[in-house]
Design a protein around this motif. Structure first.
Motif, PDB file in Angstrom:
ATOM      1  N   UNK A 205       0.471  -1.304  -0.210  1.00 24.06           N
ATOM      2  CA  UNK A 205      -0.551   0.239  -0.368  1.00 24.06           C
ATOM      3  C   UNK A 205       0.694   1.494  -0.080  1.00 24.06           C
ATOM      4  N   UNK A 206       1.176   2.061  -0.916  1.00 23.70           N
ATOM      5  CA  UNK A 206       2.089   2.993  -1.058  1.00 23.70           C
ATOM      6  C   UNK A 206       0.730   4.363  -0.879  1.00 23.70           C
ATOM      7  N   UNK A 207      -0.243   4.539  -0.520  1.00 25.39           N
ATOM      8  CA  UNK A 207      -1.024   5.700  -0.036  1.00 25.39           C
ATOM      9  C   UNK A 207      -1.600   5.588   1.252  1.00 25.39           C
ATOM     10  N   UNK A 208      -2.298   4.402   1.834  1.00 23.13           N
ATOM     11  CA  UNK A 208      -1.783   4.226   2.972  1.00 23.13           C
ATOM     12  C   UNK A 208      -3.771   4.107   3.188  1.00 23.13           C
ATOM     13  N   UNK A 213      -8.493   0.878   5.599  1.00 25.30           N
ATOM     14  CA  UNK A 213     -10.152   0.245   5.114  1.00 25.30           C
ATOM     15  C   UNK A 213     -10.156  -0.912   5.554  1.00 25.30           C
ATOM     16  N   UNK A 214      -8.540  -1.396   5.574  1.00 26.14           N
ATOM     17  CA  UNK A 214      -8.915  -3.249   5.929  1.00 26.14           C
ATOM     18  C   UNK A 214      -8.515  -3.045   7.218  1.00 26.14           C
ATOM     19  N   UNK A 215      -8.632  -1.920   8.123  1.00 25.50           N
ATOM     20  CA  UNK A 215      -8.645  -1.855  10.023  1.00 25.50           C
ATOM     21  C   UNK A 215      -9.713  -2.341  10.126  1.00 25.50           C
ATOM     22  N   UNK A 216     -10.552  -1.198   9.495  1.00 26.68           N
ATOM     23  CA  UNK A 216     -12.065  -0.859  10.055  1.00 26.68           C
ATOM     24  C   UNK A 216     -13.340  -2.697   9.922  1.00 26.68           C
ATOM     25  N   UNK A 217     -12.751  -3.130   8.619  1.00 29.76           N
ATOM     26  CA  UNK A 217     -13.177  -4.359   8.434  1.00 29.76           C
ATOM     27  C   UNK A 217     -12.167  -5.649   9.453  1.00 29.76           C
ATOM     28  N   UNK A 218     -11.355  -5.603   9.678  1.00 26.68           N
ATOM     29  CA  UNK A 218     -10.724  -6.323  10.518  1.00 26.68           C
ATOM     30  C   UNK A 218      -9.791  -6.418  10.817  1.00 26.68           C
ATOM     31  N   UNK A 407      -8.424   4.217  12.456  1.00 28.74           N
ATOM     32  CA  UNK A 407      -8.482   2.710  11.863  1.00 28.74           C
ATOM     33  C   UNK A 407      -6.264   2.255  11.636  1.00 28.74           C
ATOM     34  N   UNK A 408      -5.998   1.596  10.883  1.00 29.13           N
ATOM     35  CA  UNK A 408      -4.884   1.277  10.985  1.00 29.13           C
ATOM     36  C   UNK A 408      -4.335   1.794   9.217  1.00 29.13           C
ATOM     37  N   UNK A 409      -2.793   2.360   9.423  1.00 34.28           N
ATOM     38  CA  UNK A 409      -2.118   3.083   8.389  1.00 34.28           C
ATOM     39  C   UNK A 409      -0.848   2.372   8.448  1.00 34.28           C
ATOM     40  N   UNK A 427      -1.392   4.162  12.709  1.00 38.17           N
ATOM     41  CA  UNK A 427      -3.121   4.374  13.311  1.00 38.17           C
ATOM     42  C   UNK A 427      -2.397   5.868  12.864  1.00 38.17           C
ATOM     43  N   UNK A 428      -3.955   6.358  12.118  1.00 38.72           N
ATOM     44  CA  UNK A 428      -4.112   7.364  11.230  1.00 38.72           C
ATOM     45  C   UNK A 428      -5.928   7.937  11.732  1.00 38.72           C
TER      46      UNK A 428
END
Length: 493
Positions: A205-208, A213-218, A407-409, A427-428
């Motif tokens: 992931x070059x943008x974050x 998004x993934x952190x909000x899911x799982x 969420x995750x960053x 995290x951000x």
């Protein structure tokens, strides 16, 4: 992240919800070589497709046989006209190029967020959105998306994230990451990016955006997602410049279906106009829209629930004239005039659960940036905003970033301006419909984990039926059926 050239209020507040502009590369229409999308009249390709394109003066770059589509390159100015005699081709147009505008925050945005972890070392108390969706974590005990034993997770459902990639080694994500694929070619879409090798396993992931998004899911660590034991797969469609044409996006949808994921989240969106004029020549996006529709249908027919964000332009999608006026005001000029019906893709495609963005502080007002509209919004979910004081004054100095979604960053990227601990990145806070959509994808994931036999239409119906009736009583243009909720979806009440 932000749609390019969007309204000043949204640009100034740095909405981070991936919006894709279909029009950034229209100005390249005079270049010697263009890429085109071709849709045949059946959802399959004839044996003669290579010859068809060659005789018209083109070269096939990508075949998408599952939906009867082609990506073609041609320098012949008469290429589209040459295709008109082929009765097996139903639509063709210059391929829409989408742009991720990773705009730097305005000076007033440069205040980082300081946040101490809870006594248990997590950030749970700061996750107002997930706490609300899960009834303070009670839904986790009903269905978390999988089972944990001896430090290993058995995933009962998998969510595919079509986005910028995922930091697969993030401590909160690595236990749930189950693979992925990149659709970015060697050299990137410009052909000049030496960091892009065309490796299909490169989902870095070059943008974050995709990692958030993934952190909000799982997410399952210092932060929690809606389903802490759901599997997640990355389908990277953006290169480091943040641009992507239509083809890799629909190919990613098809691949996700072949990988038998249960849910796909697309925190992306752009606008296709069915009739526009560029330098005196008429164009349309009919092939783009048709292939989008076929790709969604292919996924749904393969038992994949599709969830997408509604977009961040504060537009009423039901007002078709205003959409076309918006395109002309923001993207049109004397050489480019939009005249036809405007369609938001993928949110406006049948079969997609389209999500608007709610906030922490109101049951009546959506987040200020969220698109809305009757027959467009399925449900809402918490995407966050700048808080009630900013909503009242519009003053940038009145923003409270903790009303956004935590969420995750990616741990290897430079800290974002809302990174909560720059010394320990990962995290951000972000806000936007991109942060709302994965909440619903996570809800769909835990529903599939609890009820694996449900079809996409049944999953959608359950999410709608058990949503919280915010806004006006019943279905409304802002919240759709209501604000989606994991706890009520799993308990049925």
């Amino acid at each position: 992240m932000k749609k390019r050239k969007k309204g000043m209020a949204i640009a100034a507040s740095s909405i981070l919800a991936l919006s894709l502009s279909s029009f950034n590369l229209h100005t390249s229409a005079t270049s010697p070589s263009k890429s085109y999308l071709i849709a045949y009249n059946l959802s399959s390709l004839p044996k003669t497709y290579q010859t068809d394109i060659k005789n018209a003066g083109g070269l096939v770059l990508n075949a998408i046989p599952e939906i009867g589509g082609l990506e073609v390159r041609s320098s012949n100015p008469n290429f589209l006209n040459n295709l008109k005699s082929n009765s097996s081709i139903i639509a063709a147009n210059v391929e829409m190029h989408y742009k991720l505008d990773d705009e730097q925050p305005a000076a007033a945005d440069g205040k980082s967020v300081t946040l101490d972890p809870d006594q248990d070392g997590t950030y749970w108390n700061s996750q107002w959105d997930i706490r609300h969706l899960t009834n303070e974590g009670k839904s986790f005990k009903i269905e978390s998306g999988g089972t944990e034993a001896n430090g290993k997770v058995t995933h009962k459902a998998v969510v595919g994230v079509i986005d910028t990639g995922i930091d697969s080694n993030h401590p909160d994500l690595k236990a749930n990451y189950v693979g992925g694929q990149s659709f970015v070619p060697a050299g990137g879409y410009s052909g000049n990016d030496k960091t892009e090798t065309g490796n299909p396993k490169d989902v870095l992931d070059r943008e974050g955006h995709g990692t958030h998004v993934a952190g909000s899911i799982a997410g399952n660590g210092k932060i929690k997602g809606v389903g802490p034991d759901l599997g997640i797969m990355a389908y990277r469609i953006f290169d480091s410049s943040g641009s992507a044409p239509t083809t890799p996006i629909v190919k990613a949808m098809i691949q996700a279906a072949k990988d038998k994921v249960d849910v796909v989240n697309m925190s992306i969106g752009g606008y296709d106009n069915l009739k526009y004029e560029y330098n005196g020549t008429n164009y349309s996006d009919i092939a783009d829209v048709l292939l989008w529709k076929r790709a969604v249908k292919y996924a749904v027919n393969n038992n994949v629930t599709i969830v997408a964000s509604a977009g961040n332009e504060s537009l009423n999608y039901a007002d078709k004239k205003s959409l076309t006026d918006y395109l002309n005001a923001n993207y049109g000029d004397t050489n480019l005039v939009f005249k036809g019906v405007t369609i938001e893709t993928p949110g406006g495609v049948p079969g997609v659960i389209t999500v608007s963005s709610s906030n922490k502080w109101s049951k009546d007002q959506l987040a200020f940036y969220s698109n809305y509209g009757n027959s467009f919004i399925t449900v809402a979910a918490p995407g966050g905003d700048n808080g009630p004081k900013y909503a009242s004054t519009g003053n940038l100095d009145d923003r409270d970033f903790t009303y956004r979604a935590l969420s995750t960053w990616p741990t290897y990227l430079e800290p974002y301006f809302t990174t909560i601990d720059p010394e320990h990145p990962g995290y951000a806070y972000l806000h936007g419909t991109s942060m709302a959509s994965p909440k619903v994808a996570g809800i769909a994931g835990v529903i599939k984990a609890a009820h694996p036999d449900l079809k996409p239409a049944q999953v959608e119906a359950l999410i709608e039926k058990t949503s919280l009736d915010y806004g006006k009583p019943g279905h409304d243009q802002y919240y759709g059926a209501g604000e989606a909720n994991a706890f009520t979806a799993l308990t049925g009440k």
